[in-house]
Write an enzyme that holds these catalytic residues in place. Structure first.
Site, PDB file in Angstrom:
ATOM      1  N   HIS A 131       0.827  -1.213   0.000  1.00  0.00           N
ATOM      2  CA  HIS A 131       0.000   0.000   0.000  1.00  0.00           C
ATOM      3  C   HIS A 131       0.858   1.258   0.000  1.00  0.00           C
ATOM      4  CE1 HIS A 131      -3.178  -2.797   0.936  1.00  0.00           C
ATOM      5  NE2 HIS A 131      -2.567  -3.163   2.037  1.00  0.00           N
ATOM      6  N   HIS A 184       6.253   7.115   5.980  1.00  0.00           N
ATOM      7  CA  HIS A 184       5.855   6.501   4.711  1.00  0.00           C
ATOM      8  C   HIS A 184       5.425   7.596   3.750  1.00  0.00           C
ATOM      9  CE1 HIS A 184       2.162   6.671   7.154  1.00  0.00           C
ATOM     10  NE2 HIS A 184       1.610   7.041   6.012  1.00  0.00           N
ATOM     11  N   HIS A 237       3.113   9.042   0.328  1.00  0.00           N
ATOM     12  CA  HIS A 237       1.915   8.982  -0.514  1.00  0.00           C
ATOM     13  C   HIS A 237       2.166   9.763  -1.790  1.00  0.00           C
ATOM     14  CE1 HIS A 237      -0.752   7.413   2.671  1.00  0.00           C
ATOM     15  NE2 HIS A 237      -0.028   8.161   3.485  1.00  0.00           N
ATOM     16  N   HIS A 260       4.457  11.110   5.526  1.00  0.00           N
ATOM     17  CA  HIS A 260       3.806  11.006   6.836  1.00  0.00           C
ATOM     18  C   HIS A 260       4.772  10.379   7.826  1.00  0.00           C
ATOM     19  CE1 HIS A 260      -0.630  11.080   5.273  1.00  0.00           C
ATOM     20  NE2 HIS A 260      -0.117  12.278   5.408  1.00  0.00           N
TER      21      HIS A 260
HETATM   22 ZN   LIG Z   1      -0.056   8.111   5.498  1.00  0.00          ZN
END
Ligand SMILES: [Zn+2]
Ligand SMILES: *[C@@H]1O[C@H](CO)[C@@H](O)[C@H](O)[C@H]1NC(C)=O
Ligand SMILES: *[C@@H]1O[C@H](CO)[C@@H](O)[C@H](O)[C@H]1NC(C)=O
Length: 287
Positions: free
Chosen positions: A121, A145, A147, A164
């Site tokens: 993900h 992580h 995005h 994040h």
């Molecule tokens: Zn996140």
């Protein structure tokens, strides 16, 4: 209402793909379209580590279906304080009592043993050595992580990447520090500590012993947004404190591309309703 919201999510999902594609092409025109097609195709066909996905075309595992996939994910649709949100200047409340963000990242060691993991993900960099102290609570860094494109938007603007940094307190409270990245011609050299690895990561197979210094520095900490949100992936747990740094960092088109390859094109949850929440900003905020 439910249906309208679902349709809105679909629309935003298409928009996300459009943004991903336009970031890939807009950033200097260096991309090969066949490469991009392979990224988009992967998003449709690759088996995922868990049942949920960011896919929104003809798929039942995408963001508008997360709550249907597990009873544990019910907050993903019933929650009233979900993330991400759209940050709007006209709607911000200045909170003069907000201090500069008290973030400390240990960059002193030449060598930091971080683990890089594509969990299917997001790409996560798992490392300790950081803390956020906010309203008297000490939250410790557990991982950060990435995005692409950004999950939060600012006055409608989406960025090619949002980082994040996840921090957890002794009592289990979660605080996420967010940082936006926009395109520039040159690589962000600090990200190259680990970004070139991304296209080579196998889902679920961690790579250990990666050097990873954190790039946010204290001089950036005077202007930020703060609000109460949620994890932006299942189980969509609420009571997550978000502090989002206003200073925007940079990365290159090829760095975005490496990340896109790792996450099958994009991994941003659509914008969620603000509902009764207020987004605060520091008094140093300048438009
Ligand atoms: Zn996140
Ligand atoms: C917060 O916790 C970290 C490590 O857990 C520690 O190094 C730091 O000194 C603490 N900060 C404060 C202000 O208590
Ligand atoms: C780094 O951490 C990983 C996982 O925690 C461990 O397997 C590895 O041996 C560590 N390497 C060093 C040099 O400490």
């Amino acid at each position: 209402m439910e249906n309208h919201y679902g349709m809105l999510q679909q629309l935003l999902c298409f928009l996300a793909i459009f943004l991903t594609v336009s970031v890939a092409f807009g950033g200097g025109g260096k991309f090969d379209s066949s490469l991009l097609r392979s990224v988009v195709d992967k998003n449709m066909n690759q088996p995922k580590a868990d049942a949920w996905s960011y896919t929104c075309i003809e798929d039942t595992t995408g963001p508008s279906h997360w709550a249907e996939l597990s009873v544990d994910y019910s907050l993903c649709s019933s929650g009233k304080a979900q993330s991400p949100i759209s940050i709007e200047s006209f709607n911000l409340k200045v909170d003069e009592s907000l201090p500069p963000l008290d973030l400390t990242y240990d960059n002193s060691a030449d060598y930091v043993n971080a683990t890089v993991l594509n969990d299917g993900h997001a790409v996560k960099i798992i490392r300790e050595g950081g803390s956020l102290v906010f309203r008297g609570v000490n939250y410790s860094l557990t991982e950060f992580h990435l995005h692409t494109p950004s999950e939060h938007t600012v006055d409608g603007k989406s960025y090619p990447m949002e980082m994040h940094l996840t921090h957890v307190s002794d009592s289990g409270a979660i605080a996420i520090v967010g940082a936006f990245f926009e395109l520039s011609a040159n690589d962000n050299s600090k990200l190259n500590q680990y970004f070139p690895l991304f296209p080579h990561l196998k889902v679920g197979q961690p790579v250990h012993d990666v050097i990873s210094k954190i790039i946010a520095t204290p001089k950036d900490m005077f202007t930020y947004y703060v609000y109460e949100g949620s994890l932006s992936e299942p189980p969509c747990t609420e009571n997550v404190l978000y502090t989002i740094i206003k200073q925007v960092y940079s990365l290159s088109p090829r760095q975005v591309m490496w990340l896109q390859e790792a996450v099958y094109g994009h991994n941003n949850r659509p914008i969620q309703p603000l509902n009764a929440r207020t987004v605060y900003t520091t008094k140093y905020f300048k438009k």
